[in-house]
Each structure stands twice: as structure tokens, then as C-alpha cells.
Design a protein around this motif. Structure first.
Motif, PDB file in Angstrom:
ATOM      1  N   GLY A 119      26.396  76.945 102.890  1.00 48.65           N
ATOM      2  CA  GLY A 119      27.809  77.075 103.259  1.00 48.65           C
ATOM      3  C   GLY A 119      28.027  77.431 104.710  1.00 48.65           C
ATOM      4  N   VAL A 120      27.102  77.031 105.588  1.00 47.11           N
ATOM      5  CA  VAL A 120      27.206  77.331 107.019  1.00 47.11           C
ATOM      6  C   VAL A 120      27.838  76.133 107.731  1.00 47.11           C
ATOM      7  CG1 VAL A 120      25.932  77.902 109.133  1.00 47.11           C
ATOM      8  CG2 VAL A 120      25.179  78.817 106.920  1.00 47.11           C
ATOM      9  N   PRO A 121      28.964  76.302 108.403  1.00 43.18           N
ATOM     10  CA  PRO A 121      29.632  75.165 109.052  1.00 43.18           C
ATOM     11  C   PRO A 121      28.876  74.679 110.284  1.00 43.18           C
ATOM     12  CG  PRO A 121      30.760  77.212 109.593  1.00 43.18           C
ATOM     13  CD  PRO A 121      29.719  77.562 108.566  1.00 43.18           C
ATOM     14  N   LEU A 122      28.927  73.362 110.497  1.00 45.00           N
ATOM     15  CA  LEU A 122      28.363  72.737 111.691  1.00 45.00           C
ATOM     16  C   LEU A 122      29.487  72.395 112.656  1.00 45.00           C
ATOM     17  CD1 LEU A 122      25.786  70.199 110.171  1.00 45.00           C
ATOM     18  CD2 LEU A 122      25.413  72.588 110.819  1.00 45.00           C
ATOM     19  N   GLN A 178      37.959  78.828 113.966  1.00 51.07           N
ATOM     20  CA  GLN A 178      37.228  77.921 113.095  1.00 51.07           C
ATOM     21  C   GLN A 178      36.746  78.609 111.823  1.00 51.07           C
ATOM     22  OE1 GLN A 178      37.175  74.695 113.821  1.00 51.07           O
ATOM     23  NE2 GLN A 178      36.267  74.321 111.807  1.00 51.07           N
ATOM     24  N   LEU A 179      36.165  79.798 111.973  1.00 56.15           N
ATOM     25  CA  LEU A 179      35.633  80.485 110.799  1.00 56.15           C
ATOM     26  C   LEU A 179      36.741  81.005 109.896  1.00 56.15           C
ATOM     27  CD1 LEU A 179      32.608  82.446 112.327  1.00 56.15           C
ATOM     28  CD2 LEU A 179      32.657  80.185 111.256  1.00 56.15           C
ATOM     29  N   LEU A 209      28.705  64.930 110.726  1.00 54.52           N
ATOM     30  CA  LEU A 209      28.264  66.041 109.879  1.00 54.52           C
ATOM     31  C   LEU A 209      29.102  67.297 110.086  1.00 54.52           C
ATOM     32  CD1 LEU A 209      24.408  65.775 110.560  1.00 54.52           C
ATOM     33  CD2 LEU A 209      25.607  64.960 108.514  1.00 54.52           C
ATOM     34  N   CYS A 210      29.899  67.293 111.150  1.00 54.45           N
ATOM     35  CA  CYS A 210      30.529  68.536 111.608  1.00 54.45           C
ATOM     36  C   CYS A 210      31.975  68.645 111.155  1.00 54.45           C
ATOM     37  CB  CYS A 210      30.461  68.617 113.137  1.00 54.45           C
ATOM     38  SG  CYS A 210      28.757  68.656 113.782  1.00 54.45           S
ATOM     39  N   GLU A 211      32.426  69.875 110.999  1.00 54.34           N
ATOM     40  CA  GLU A 211      33.816  70.125 110.607  1.00 54.34           C
ATOM     41  C   GLU A 211      34.655  70.662 111.752  1.00 54.34           C
ATOM     42  OE1 GLU A 211      33.992  74.371 108.467  1.00 54.34           O
ATOM     43  OE2 GLU A 211      32.630  72.976 107.465  1.00 54.34           O
ATOM     44  N   GLY A 212      34.065  70.837 112.916  1.00 53.44           N
ATOM     45  CA  GLY A 212      34.788  71.303 114.095  1.00 53.44           C
ATOM     46  C   GLY A 212      33.995  70.961 115.334  1.00 53.44           C
ATOM     47  N   ALA A 213      34.568  71.268 116.509  1.00 53.74           N
ATOM     48  CA  ALA A 213      33.886  70.923 117.750  1.00 53.74           C
ATOM     49  C   ALA A 213      34.334  71.829 118.888  1.00 53.74           C
ATOM     50  CB  ALA A 213      34.140  69.463 118.116  1.00 53.74           C
TER      51      ALA A 213
END
Length: 406
Positions: free
Chosen positions: A110-113, A393-394, A160-164
């Protein structure tokens, strides 16, 4: 040219001299733990987007973030601690076997990329534009293979990422075509501590001498990477005309440029210096009176950051630059530097030479501009941007994120 400026003392800093174990330990000391991954350390994107950021975050007295940087080769060693992380940042990291393993491990935990980029190189729709900007031969099939592969693999990582994170609002908008815009955050480029401290010593030396100079006024072009070779053609005709009418002007070219086009007949007044360590580069920039940052006007270049301006401003050197959104925001035109459209380079260069020859006016102008640059792009200032971005983001998945807002 400004002479007798202090040379760097001691060994030049190496950005990647710590061990994986040391970096993991420092990262896990934080209440919020974030790992930055980059293919292999280098002195360009890695320095600004990874090493400088990690240094600032880990030195932040008000922060709760523990940061570590790692290469692609480090991924197998870092996989066991991934479940202890709060986020992972993939900085221009091309998709491959190690990234796939990292993403799978992060997904299970559950760690966001988060993706990070400082250029418009993550969408193959721009491959042709990038090749044109870099002066690549569009008839060479291998070049298409290289750029489609590079940009396609970056796009796969982005997927793969949910943010940048990115450097400016223009790139943020481009990333917003691939991610929700509220998940894309600006984390600007800044100096690092050694770079800023040494730049301060160069500035103080110029100030203590009253900006004393000798010899011809020298205009410097510090290309940095081969990607800027074609950009030089924006200013080259005006620069050639200046050299033709003013015999007391010289040119310094640093980096990867040998074909000087219309300046060829003035080659005896051009000093070529090789690519150099980023600390030594500050010395070379400090010696010239005028720094130029020409850019072709296209979608690739308008996404460029402002670092070519602030690297010169912090050592008290005047810059003439092309218009881009980032440079427009960074430069107070006519006050801290000069912004020039393609047809304005003759006038802008002439004004810059006149300014350089008026020692009192140059000293007053550049002292104020340099102090502004030291405040705005201070090495530790990026920590606040990272905290805000992580907090935003978090919070999407954890409203009680402990990242400190500021």
C-alpha cells in the motif's frame, strides 16, 4: 572578465559516496519515510531532482520526513524495507525488471508511487519534437528507436504512479494529461549546500573588489549538455554581429558546442572550456560579465526550468535569456536579468555589454539580484515544497498524515 576569484578548496564533492545501508538508515529515522529512485547517479537530473532534494529534506529542522536516494541497482537491497515506507519517488526512472519488482512490492504494501520529471520526455507523442530540438537526424532509424524506447519506458513508469513532482507549472499541466492535476505538485530546482556556499564566496570576492574587471567583456554560454547545441543558434547571429562591431568583446563556451556557425570567423576570440564539475562551473560563470541562455521556442523548451538563470545570478553575473514561463517568472526583466525574444537579442546583448562596462551600475544591479537569488533558490528551501507536496498527496489516502504543512 572578473579575475582572481577563489578556487574551490579541498576535494570536489561527490553526490553518491554513501552506502545503501547508510541511506536506508537515515531514511528510516524519519516519521514519514520516502525513497527516491533514479537509474544511475549523474551530475545533471540526479543532482537537482534527487540528491539536492534528499539533502534538503534530511536537513530540515522543522520536518518529519526521512529521505533516501537509491539507484536501479539498489532496488533488490531496498525491497525488504519497502513496507516501512510512506512513499516512493521514481525520478526519470525508466521501466524495467527492477522497477516492476519495486512497484509490485509497493502495491502489496500500500505504498504510493510518485513520478518525478524535469523535462517533457514522458510522452512519445513528443518524440519527434524532442529529436528536432536536440538536432537529431530524423532519417536515422536508430535515433527513433532510442527516443521511443526512452520516452516509452518513462511513460510506463509514469503509468504505475498515482502522483508526480515536477519543476514548474508548464510541466505540471503536461503531467495533468496523464494524472489528476491535483496529484501533480511543483517541487522546484534549487542549489545544493556546497554549490550555494561556494557561490556566496565568489559573490563576496566580486563585491569586495568593487566588481573590478579587466580585458574584454566576456559573454558566456554554458550549454551543460548536448541537448542545448541547437538552442545556441537563437543567439548566435546577434552575437556574431556584436563581435563584428565591438572588438572588445569575447566569448566563453563551456560544454558540448564546437560548431559555432556565424561566429566561426571570430574563433580566435572564443574560449572553449570542457564540461566540468558543477562547483567548478560556478567559478567559470562568475568570471564572465554576461551569461546567455537562448532557447528555441517549442513545447519541449517552454517546459525548461530556471536553473540557467539562478546559477549565474547567485555569483553576481548578468543573464540574457529567452522567454519561457519559468524564466519569465524568475527574471524581473531589466532588473535582475534580461529576457529576449528571438528578434531582441541584438539589443539585449548591447545593453548587457554597456552594463558590464559601467562598473558602479553593474555592481549595484548584480548585488541586489544575487541576494534575491540566494534567498529564492536557497539549498534548504525545497524542503518546504516537498513537505507540502507529500502532505497533499498522502492525505488522499491518509487524512492523518503526519507530514508537517508549511
Amino acid at each position: 572578465m572578473f579575475a582572481d576569484l577563489p578556487r574551490p578548496t579541498g576535494p570536489l564533492p561527490v553526490l553518491w559516496d554513501s552506502t545503501v545501508t547508510q541511506r536506508v538508515g537515515r531514511m528510516l529515522d524519519g516519521e514519514v519515510r520516502v525513497a527516491w529512485f533514479y537509474g544511475q547517479p549523474d551530475t545533471s537530473t540526479f543532482r537537482y531532482r534527487v540528491a539536492n532534494v534528499v539533502e534538503a529534506v534530511n536537513s530540515d529542522p522543522d520536518g518529519v520526513v526521512g529521505a533516501g536516494w537509491f539507484s536501479d541497482d539498489d532496488i533488490p537491497s531496498v525491497l525488504p524495507v519497502v513496507p516501512q515506507l510512506d512513499a516512493i519517488v521514481l525520478a526519470r526512472h525508466r521501466y524495467g525488471g527492477n522497477v516492476r519488482r519495486l512497484a509490485a512490492t509497493a502495491a502489496r504494501a500500500g505504498v504510493p508511487l510518485l513520478f518525478d520529471t524535469d523535462d517533457l520526455v514522458f510522452d512519445t507523442a513528443y518524440a519527434g519534437l524532442v529529436m528536432d530540438s536536440l538536432g537529431r537526424d530524423a532519417t536515422v532509424s536508430l535515433d527513433w528507436d532510442v527516443w521511443f524506447s526512452y520516452m516509452g519506458r518513462l511513460n510506463a513508469t509514469l503509468g504505475l504512479c498515482e502522483g508526480a513532482f515536477t519543476t514548474n507549472q508548464t510541466l505540471r499541466a503536461e503531467l495533468g494529461r496523464h494524472l489528476p492535476l491535483d496529484s501533480v505538485h511543483v517541487v522546484p530546482n534549487v542549489l545544493n549546500r556546497v554549490q550555494q556556499d561556494y557561490s556566496r564566496s565568489l559573490l563576496e570576492a566580486k563585491q569586495s573588489s568593487g566588481y573590478r574587471r579587466s580585458g574584454p567583456v566576456t559573454i558566456g554560454y554554458f550549454s551543460g549538455t548536448p541537448s542545448h547545441v541547437r538552442d545556441f543558434t537563437v543567439a548566435a547571429p546577434a552575437l556574431a554581429r556584436l563581435l563584428d562591431r565591438d572588438p572588445d568583446v569575447a566569448v566563453r563556451i563551456a560544454g558540448f558546442l564546437d560548431d559555432v556557425g556565424p561566429l566561426e570567423e571570430f574563433r580566435d576570440r572564443i574560449e572553449f572550456v570542457p564540461f566540468m564539475h558543477y562547483v567548478e562551473l560556478q567559478h567559470s560563470i562568475a568570471e564572465v560579465e554576461v551569461n546567455i541562455a537562448p532557447l528555441q521556442h517549442n513545447a519541449f523548451n517552454v517546459c525548461k526550468s530556471d536553473l540557467k538563470f539562478f546559477e549565474a545570478a547567485v555569483v553576481g553575473t548578468w543573464t540574457v535569456a529567452s522567454h519561457t514561463p519559468s524564466l519569465d517568472a524568475a527574471v524581473t526583466d531589466g532588473v535582475t536579468g534580461r529576457l529576449a525574444r528571438d528578434h531582441e537579442w541584438d539589443g539585449a546583448l548591447a545593453e548587457a555589454v554597456d552594463l558590464a562596462r559601467d562598473t558602479d551600475r553593474y555592481a549595484a544591479t548584480m548585488t541586489a539580484a544575487a541576494e534575491h537569488a540566494h534567498r529564492t533558490w536557497a539549498w534548504d528551501s525545497v524542503a518546504a515544497s516537498v513537505r507540502r507536496a507529500l502532505d497533499a498527496q498522502l492525505a488522499k489516502g491518509s487524512p492523518t498524515s503526519p507530514v508537517a504543512s508549511s
